[in-house]
Each structure stands twice: as structure tokens, then as C-alpha cells.
Design an enzyme around this catalytic site. Structure first.
Site, PDB file in Angstrom:
ATOM      1  CG  HIS A  86      -3.450 -26.630  -2.414  1.00 28.88           C
ATOM      2  ND1 HIS A  86      -4.765 -26.701  -2.010  1.00 28.88           N
ATOM      3  CD2 HIS A  86      -3.435 -27.026  -3.700  1.00 28.88           C
ATOM      4  CE1 HIS A  86      -5.509 -27.147  -3.021  1.00 28.88           C
ATOM      5  NE2 HIS A  86      -4.721 -27.343  -4.051  1.00 28.88           N
ATOM      6  CE  LYS A 108      -5.909 -27.588  12.811  1.00 27.07           C
ATOM      7  NZ  LYS A 108      -6.336 -26.714  11.747  1.00 27.07           N
ATOM      8  NE  ARG A 109       0.014 -35.553   8.185  1.00 32.48           N
ATOM      9  CZ  ARG A 109       0.521 -36.266   7.195  1.00 32.48           C
ATOM     10  NH1 ARG A 109      -0.266 -36.807   6.273  1.00 32.48           N
ATOM     11  NH2 ARG A 109       1.820 -36.492   7.098  1.00 32.48           N
ATOM     12  CE  LYS A 124      -1.516 -28.577   9.241  1.00 32.71           C
ATOM     13  NZ  LYS A 124      -2.579 -27.933   8.452  1.00 32.71           N
ATOM     14  CB  THR A 151     -10.924 -27.884   4.505  1.00 31.26           C
ATOM     15  OG1 THR A 151      -9.888 -28.844   4.768  1.00 31.26           O
ATOM     16  CG2 THR A 151     -10.654 -27.192   3.188  1.00 31.26           C
ATOM     17  CE  LYS A 204     -13.491 -31.153   5.792  1.00 29.34           C
ATOM     18  NZ  LYS A 204     -12.197 -31.835   5.597  1.00 29.34           N
TER      19      LYS A 204
HETATM   20  C1  F58 Z   1      -3.359 -27.999   2.435  1.00 26.22           C
HETATM   21  N1  F58 Z   1      -2.180 -28.575   1.875  1.00 26.22           N
HETATM   22  C2  F58 Z   1      -3.112 -26.668   3.112  1.00 26.22           C
HETATM   23  N2  F58 Z   1      -0.869 -30.382   1.297  1.00 26.22           N
HETATM   24  O1  F58 Z   1      -2.104 -26.803   4.087  1.00 26.22           O
HETATM   25  C3  F58 Z   1      -4.415 -26.202   3.753  1.00 26.22           C
HETATM   26  O2  F58 Z   1      -4.269 -24.946   4.322  1.00 26.22           O
HETATM   27  C4  F58 Z   1      -5.515 -26.168   2.703  1.00 26.22           C
HETATM   28  O3  F58 Z   1      -6.751 -25.938   3.290  1.00 26.22           O
HETATM   29  C5  F58 Z   1      -5.597 -27.488   1.951  1.00 26.22           C
HETATM   30  O4  F58 Z   1      -4.334 -27.824   1.416  1.00 26.22           O
HETATM   31  C6  F58 Z   1      -6.588 -27.454   0.819  1.00 26.22           C
HETATM   32  O5  F58 Z   1      -6.374 -26.338   0.017  1.00 26.22           O
HETATM   33  C7  F58 Z   1      -1.986 -29.911   1.929  1.00 26.22           C
HETATM   34  O6  F58 Z   1      -2.792 -30.653   2.464  1.00 26.22           O
HETATM   35  C8  F58 Z   1      -0.478 -31.666   1.267  1.00 26.22           C
HETATM   36  O7  F58 Z   1      -0.956 -32.509   1.975  1.00 26.22           O
HETATM   37  C9  F58 Z   1       0.613 -32.012   0.253  1.00 26.22           C
HETATM   38  C10 F58 Z   1       0.731 -33.496   0.067  1.00 26.22           C
HETATM   39  C11 F58 Z   1       1.855 -33.859  -0.896  1.00 26.22           C
HETATM   40  C12 F58 Z   1       3.157 -33.269  -0.489  1.00 26.22           C
HETATM   41  C13 F58 Z   1       3.053 -31.791  -0.273  1.00 26.22           C
HETATM   42  C14 F58 Z   1       1.919 -31.396   0.654  1.00 26.22           C
END
Ligand code: F58
Length: 833
Positions: free
Chosen positions: A374, A565-566, A571, A673, A677
Site C-alpha cells: 500500500h 484525509k489523514r 497529501k 479511495t 467516494k
Molecule cells: C493507504 N495506506 C495509502 N496506510 O496511503 C492509500 O493511497 C491507499 O488508497 C490505501 O492505503 C488503501 O490501499 C494506509 O492507509 C496506513 O494507514 C498504515 C497504518 C499502519 C502503519 C503504516 C501505515
């Protein structure tokens, strides 16, 4: 025979109208029964939360009927199960989605109305289980929902954190983190299964010995044992009887182990051990990026993975099929590297505990696992220091060494005299402090490796995983992410859903490509008017939420420009802010400027230790304070920050957006994602060629997407050529002015230090290329403003966006995983009447 008796009992159970009936009367009876017999509440004293619980238990009865029937069906068929291993599942509130899946929203509304209650207020009572950070955790939840809807046998395995992602409050413009006590009032959706608890070993040492057959074996003598207690949450498919399981593990002290100390009289040591064991699943790590190398985090990962694999082996034992056929019965997907210790753990369970020979065990392991990546951010790839690994998982380290030894032998055969390559691919990073590379372990131990958007998969193959792609190109594939239309359109946007269904019927909800049929309606004046009406209503609803929470008033007729988003530098929420500040400066310099009014809406959490992200949140509030408070500009510009972004709040936000900001530096966002949405709900996108934006633009048409910025190749080239951000600042007076306004303290009540770290980053290194993309971003925003003036055409494009987004359903993504990676097929569940 036994199963005949069981189904006889089930069918009698099913016939009980109070426990399983779907009409208004049985639901009302069930709510009343639950208030009395479950909650012990007098009707006249019952509060909305009591009604929530009473209705939730009524709904759960209906789920359990389907859940048991699903188990029965799976037990009676030769099936393969998809096991989705994920450290996070951000499922969002259950009640609304379960009512929808059961098709009883209207009945429940009426039943509650007859009891003097309003369903919407009752739905609002649900505490959201925030067991995830962001996109990755939410994706896992969308996938469980799609798996059930598509009637695919599956289990989501994860961790039952006692505290999920923190609640965000804003104090003085800064983020404050509040512990998420989501279990405080109980959780009606879970069922605890102490009868199938698993023991998990930790620490200690290993010993070699010769078994009865004279074979050399290894035994792990742990320092400590923890018990994993499963909590099951039923996941019902939409308008289908399939009800799968999300099984989350909670750590408990293992009495027979820890209380040995008690028996020898050391009571305090025994209690200490209990506290340590039970800390394991206390809290979700709130970082959305690099692994901080925390011991407890590695233990969480190992704990849930070990429990889950033991659980699969237990079930496999019940089926009575030889171990070699395990991969025909279970497909295990690793949601990022967080569960990748599963590869060493399955080897250990097979080799050490079941006596399977290494080669056979390795074949089983490789055929079982798939790995989804990811992230491309190199700093986000998980590695663990060797000493930490050694102390917690001594046996796994040995197994990893052996996997590595055999793997590097293969590499040397394929690429002779290429020791640089060997060092690059090794499971152990020997460069500085020795570390285990979890992504490498995941690649070596899986038969399938995938990225989450076309561009992301291409870049993976070219960059972070290039050496593995060179070894095994056939293992790689792309699986572009998707989102569930049930939660993110049907539930979140009832107005739009009703409008679409009035033309298409309701089958689009389970077959999203049918939205294509809305396309011709973009030319229909009346349809466009109704489309606008729905959007306006959604904007009113959001504006009210924002006003209630922040006191900021947003006129619903304005363009709603949204970035949620985060919060992360890549970003680029701060690029969005530079645009706002520039508009502010233009208006101040020329108050008569013609300009379609805009409301800028932000939301998102920052990792508690991420200084820059927290300052970005502070800057949003600083800009909001100045802009909203200045009568020269606040009739055309306003800024709001919706606190505590989570699934529940997101359901207000996506349907109300006119413009979706997807402005990450190209090559940084794996997929995104939220972008899906928004577009599904009829927002137009302003975005870079990053992640799934590329495919969204292809789908909706380049003319219906506001593109800007350097693409991933140009970004790489710019960096290679030596990027000098200050040159862009010198060349662009508006950019220079925006930065100066920040530096001079305009947005920090005169404090010139508050945003200095952010400014220094932008002016000196500008890792995320804000300066390089600023001019084009502003240009593109002008195009947006001009497009917004043509209301009819904007609506046309909005309709086309929704109509062409069918591909981005998680149903499509899950079908691809099932067919191309897992080999899992649907099984119909029939409900006994
Ligand atoms: C996200 N990763 C990607 N990681 O940033 C985003 O582009 C993608 O659409 C999504 O995954 C789904 O594939 C992400 O959300 C985390 O939150 C992890 C949590 C645990 C620690 C490392 C990052």
C-alpha cells in the site's frame, strides 16, 4: 445425523417471529423485549442509547440466524475461504448498514416511531469502532462487506483494540488527542468465543532435539504465553443471506502460565504478568506512516497472526483433509506487511508443531499467501531491528535466516556474481544496524504480489520491488482499489440513491457498472435540476454539522471545495492553503474582484508525533480565523475544519462536495479511495496524476477532470536535475506573497515562529514540490471557478462523474482478487423458513 438435529433446531429458531421476523410488529416487540430482558430498563426511563442497544440486539438476532445458516452451508460444501489478515478494520457504525442489508430500514423506522423514537437519532447513538488509521483500514472493511455481498466464503482476521484511533478535538487551533473509549457502553455486535481461544508464545529460547524417528527438530521454550480470545462480528452481505465473520483477537493473561508465580506465592509478579499480557491489544498505533520499531507493535502483529493461523489450522483439522491441501482450502491475504510475520509463523506451525518437512511446508506457505503493498514511501516500509526480533521471536528469526539462505542461493544461481543484488534483496538489511525487511519476507513467501492502483503497481515494479519483479514477474499484478457503494452512496447519500433508483431501479447498488445508464440523463434539464436539488440538500446537512461543531457558517449555494484525509505533507493540504491565501491576498488587493464564492472544507487526523502535520492543522485554523473574520473577504471565501474525521462524519462529507481535492505529489499516493467516494457522489476532481486519480480521469473523461502538476516521471526528473524551490518563489510574486503572509504571522496572531518549520521545509527542500506545482494548481483552480459559473454544465459533468465511476466499486476489486489470486468462488446460502 447431528447436523440434521442442528438444522431442525435452527429452523424452529428461525420460525420465532420475535427473534427473527422482519416486519414492524416483530421488530417493535423485539425492541421492547430487549429493553426489559436484556437491558433491564423501564420503558419510561429508557434513553436513546437504550433504544439503540435494544434495536441493535434485535438486528443482531436476525444476523445470527443468517450467520449460523452460513456456517452450516460452508460446513456442508467443499469450499475455499479467503482470509483477509489486517491489523486494521475501520468498519464504521454497524446499525445503519445492517438495517440496509436486511432490507428493514423502513420497518425499523416505523417500529421506533410507534415507540416515540426517531431512527436517525438512534443511529447517531452508535459509537464508531475506529479500529484503523485511514485508507488501508477502511479498504479492509469495504472488502469484507463486498466479500459477503458477493457470497464469498471469507473471514477478516484482526485485532480487537480496546482503544481505537484517538478522537480529535481542536483546542486553540491545535489538534488534541482524546482516548477512544469505544467499548465504554458495551458492543452489541460482537460475540466472544472463549471456547476457541489460542495460546501464543513470546520470548524465551529455542532448543534442538531428535524426535522419535531420529529427526532433528527444534522446540521453542517461551518466556511467556499470552491467550488470544476471539471476538466475532457478523458481516452481512447486502440483501443476501451470506453472513461472514470478522474475528478480532483480544489478549488475555494465560492463567496456567502466569499464575504459576501465584502458586509459588509471588502474587504481585503474577498480577504484573497479567497486566503486561493484557496491554498487548490495548491500543491501535496511530501512525499512518513509518513503523517506529516499537516492540509492542511487533508483538501485536505476531499475536494476531499466530492466533489466526492456529484458527485456520484448527478448522482445517475439522475438515479432515491432509495438510498438503491447506492452500486449496484457505487463501490468506496480507494487508500490507503488518501481518507478514505470518510467513515465518506458518512455517513454524507446520515444521515444528506438525512435523512437516521444510520443502513441503515452504510449498504450502507460498501457495497460501498473497501480499498487497500500500505504499511507495521508502520510509514507510517496515523493518525490525534484529535484537528486538531475537528477544521476542527467537524461533522465527531462525526460520527467517533459513528462508533467506535458500532464497539467496536461488538469487545467486539466477544472477551469478551480483553480490550487490544479493545485498539488496536479502531479508536482512546489513547496512547499518541489522534489520529484518518485512516487505522482502512478504514477497519471498507469497505466490502473488499486488499494488493498489495501475500507476502504483507500475512504480512498485520499477522502484521499491524492482529486484523481486526481475526474479518473478509472474507473481505481480495490479488490483485497483474500490469502495463499497452500499455505505458510501446508498447509506451516505439517500437523496442521490433515491433519484438514481427512480430511473434505474435498485440493482445498481449491487452492480455499480449499471450507473452508466444515468449518462444520457445528463442531457435532461429536469434530471439536472433534481440532481442539483439533492446536492444542495446534502450541502445544507453538512453545513449544519459544521456550524454545530465549529460555529463556522457555510452558505450551501457556494462551491464546496473539500479535502478530507489523514494530514500528511505528501497529501499537500498546505498547497490547498497556499491557494486560499492567494485568493485572500487577491481580494484584499482588489476588493471588487469578480469571484464565485467558495467554502473550503478540511478534515483529517494527524499522527500525534508528526509535528509538521499538526502545524498544518494549526495553519488551517489560522487561515480560517483571518478569512472568516474579515468582512472584505468573508462574503466570497470561508474556511472550515470539520473535527474528528471518521467513517460516521465522512458520510456527511462526501455527498456534499462539489470539488474533491486529490492533490498529492505524483508518485506518492498509492491509490487513494476518498477520491473514489467523492467522484461517485458527483464531485468533480482537481488532482494530480497520482494513484487511482489516473484511472478515475480515464473513466470520467479528461475533459471532466481538473488536472494539474508534474507527473511522476517529471517529478523524478526534476529531482535528478537538482530541484531549487526558491527559484519558483522568486519567479512567482503571488507565491512569494502567500509565503510572506504566513511568515509575518498573519495567521498566527503575530507569532512568527509558529509556522517557521513548515516554511523552511517548503523554501529549502520542498520534498513534496509545492513550489513546482503551485502555478499550475492555481491555474487549474481558475478553470474550476470558470466552470462553476456554468451551473448547467457543472451539473452535467457531475452526473457524468457518478455515471462513469462504476468500476471503482469494491465488488469489482474483490471479484478480481477472488478470481485471479485466491481461487475463491461464491456459495449460495439459503435461509430455512
Ligand atoms: C493507504 N495506506 C495509502 N496506510 O496511503 C492509500 O493511497 C491507499 O488508497 C490505501 O492505503 C488503501 O490501499 C494506509 O492507509 C496506513 O494507514 C498504515 C497504518 C499502519 C502503519 C503504516 C501505515
Amino acid at each position: 445425523m447431528e447436523s440434521r438435529i442442528a438444522s431442525a433446531v435452527n429452523s424452529r429458531y428461525a420460525a420465532d417471529p420475535v427473534r427473527t421476523g422482519l416486519g414492524v410488529e416483530p421488530l417493535k416487540r423485539a425492541v421492547l423485549d430487549n429493553l426489559t430482558f436484556h437491558l433491564g430498563r423501564m420503558l419510561r426511563q429508557a434513553k436513546p442509547h437504550d433504544y439503540y442497544l435494544a434495536l441493535a440486539y434485535a438486528v443482531r438476532d436476525r444476523l445470527l440466524q443468517r450467520w449460523m445458516q452460513t456456517h452450516e452451508t460452508y460446513a456442508n460444501h467443499s469450499i475455499k475461504v479467503a482470509c483477509y489478515l489486517s491489523a486494521e478494520f475501520m468498519v464504521g457504525p454497524h446499525l445503519g448498514s445492517n438495517l440496509l442489508s436486511l432490507g428493514i430500514e423502513d420497518a425499523a423506522r416505523e417500529a421506533l416511531a410507534e415507540l416515540g423514537q426517531d431512527l436517525d437519532l438512534i443511529l447517531d447513538e452508535e459509537e464508531e469502532p475506529g479500529l484503523g488509521n485511514g485508507g488501508l483500514g477502511r479498504l479492509a472493511a469495504c472488502y469484507l462487506e463486498s466479500l459477503a455481498t458477493l457470497e464469498m466464503p471469507s473471514v477478516g482476521y484482526g485485532i480487537r483494540y480496546e482503544f481505537g484511533i484517538f478522537d480529535q478535538e481542536i483546542r486553540d487551533g491545535w489538534q488534541a488527542e482524546i482516548t477512544d473509549k469505544w467499548l465504554r457502553h458495551g458492543n452489541p455486535w460482537e460475540i466472544v468465543r472463549p471456547d476457541i481461544a489460542c495460546a501464543v508464545k513470546v520470548g524465551g529460547h529455542t532448543e534442538g532435539f531428535h524426535d522419535g524417528d531420529g529427526r532433528y527438530r527444534v522446540r521453542w521454550v517461551p518466556g511467556h504465553v499470552v491467550l488470544g480470545i476471539p471476538y466475532d462480528t457478523p458481516i452481512l452481505g447486502y440483501e443476501i443471506n451470506t453472513c461472514n465473520t470478522m474475528r478480532l483477537w483480544s489478549a488475555q493473561a494465560c492463567e496456567s502460565f502466569d499464575f504459576q508465580a501465584f502458586n509459588v506465592g509471588d502474587y504481585y509478579r503474577a498480577v504484573d504478568a497479567k497486566v503486561i499480557s493484557e496491554t498487548l491489544t490495548k491500543v491501535l498505533y496511530p501512525n499512518d506512516e513509518p513503523a517506529v520499531g516499537k516492540k509492542l507493535r511487533l508483538m501485536q502483529q505476531y499475536f494476531f497472526v499466530s492466533c489466526s493461523l492456529q484458527d485456520m489450522l484448527r478448522v482445517h483439522g475439522l475438515i479432515g483433509v491432509p495438510l498438503e491441501r491447506f492452500p486449496e482450502k484457505f487463501a490468506v491475504q496480507l494487508n500490507d506487511t503488518h501481518p507478514s510475520i505470518a510467513i515465518a509463523e506458518l512455517m513454524r506451525l507446520l515444521v515444528d508443531e506438525r512435523g512437516v518437512i521444510w520443502e513441503k511446508a515452504w510449498e504450502i506457505t507460498q501457495r497460501t499467501f498473497g501480499y498487497t503493498n500500500h505504499t511507495l514511501l521508502p520510509e514507510a516500509l517496515e523493518t525490525w531491528p534484529l535484537p528486538l526480533f531475537q528477544s521476542m521471536l527467537p524461533r522465527h528469526l531462525e526460520i527467517i535466516y533459513e528462508i533467506n539462505r535458500r532464497f539467496l542461493e536461488e538469487v545467486r544461481l539466477r544472477f551469478p556474481a551480483d553480490e550487490a543484488r544479493v545485498a539488496r534483496v536479502s531479508l536482512i538489511d546489513e547496512a547499518n544496524e541489522k534489520r529484518v525487511r518485512m516487505a522482502h519476507l512478504a514477497c519471498v513467501g507469497s505466490h502473488a504480489i499486488n499494488g493498489v492502483a495501475r500507476l502504483h503497481t507500475e512504480l512498485l515494479q520499477k522502484s521499491v520491488l524492482a529486484d523481486f519483479y526481475a526474479l518473478w514477474p509472474e507473481r505481480f499484478s495490479n488490483k485497483t482499489n474500490g469502495v463499497t457503494p452500499r455505505r458510501f452512496v446508498r447509506l451516505a447519500n439517500p437523496g442521490l440513491s433515491t433519484l438514481i433508483s427512480s430511473h434505474l431501479g435498485e440493482s445498481w447498488i449491487r452492480d455499480l457498472e449499471q450507473l452508466k445508464a444515468v449518462e444520457p440523463l445528463a442531457e435532461d434539464d429536469d434530471f439536472r435540476r433534481r440532481w442539483r436539488q439533492v446536492k444542495l440538500e446534502n450541502k445544507r446537512r453538512l453545513a449544519k454539522q459544521i456550524y454545530d461543531r465549529t460555529g463556522v457558517e457555510l452558505p450551501p449555494e457556494w462551491l464546496f471545495d473539500v479535502q478530507v484525509k489523514r494530514i500528511h505533507e505528501y497529501k499537500r493540504q498546505h498547497l490547498n492553503l497556499l491557494h486560499i491565501i492567494t485568493l485572500y491576498a487577491r481580494l484584499k488587493n482588489k476588493p471588487t474582484l469578480e469571484f464565485p464564492p467558495r467554502a473550503f472544507i478540511f478534515a483529517g487526523k494527524a499522527a500525534p508525533g508528526y509535528d509538521r502535520a499538526k502545524r498544518i492543522i494549526r495553519l488551517v485554523h489560522g487561515v480560517a480565523e483571518v478569512v472568516n473574520g474579515d468582512p472584505d473577504v468573508n462574503r466570497r471565501l470561508r474556511v472550515a475544519f470539520f473535527p474528528d474525521f471518521n467513517v460516521k462524519n465522512a458520510q456527511y462529507i462526501y455527498p456534499a462536495a462539489d470539488l474533491s481535492e486529490q492533490i498529492s505529489t505524483a508518485g506518492k499516493e498509492a491509490s487513494g479511495t476518498g477520491n473514489m467516494k467523492f467522484a461517485l457522489n458527483g464531485a468533480l476532481t482537481i488532482g494530480t496524476l497520482d494513484g487511482a486519480n489516473v484511472e478515475i480521469r480515464d473513466a470520467v473523461g479528461a475533459e471532466n477532470f481538473f488536472l494539474f502538476g508534474q507527473n511522476a516521471d517529471e517529478v523524478a526528473q526534476l529531482r535528478r536535475a537538482g530541484y531549487r524551490p526558491w527559484e519558483y518563489v522568486e519567479d512567482n510574486p503571488e507565491l512569494a506573497e502567500a509565503l510572506t503572509l504566513i511568515r509575518d504571522g498573519l495567521f498566527s496572531r503575530g507569532d512568527r515562529e509558529m509556522f517557521r518549520p513548515l516554511l523552511d521545509d517548503i523554501m529549502i527542500r520542498d520534498e513534496y514540490l509545492l513550489c513546482a506545482d503551485y502555478a499550475d494548481y492555481l491555474q487549474s483552480q481558475e478553470t474550476v471557478s470558470n466552470a462553476w459559473r456554468d451551473t448547467e454544465n457543472w451539473t452535467r459533468v457531475s452526473i457524468l462523474n457518478t455515471a462513469r465511476m462504476g468500476r471503482f466499486s469494491s465488488d469489482r476489486a474483490i471479484r478480481e482478487y477472488c478470481k485471479e489470486i485466491w481461487g475463491v468462488r461464491p456459495v449460495r446460502v439459503h435461509l430455512e423458513e
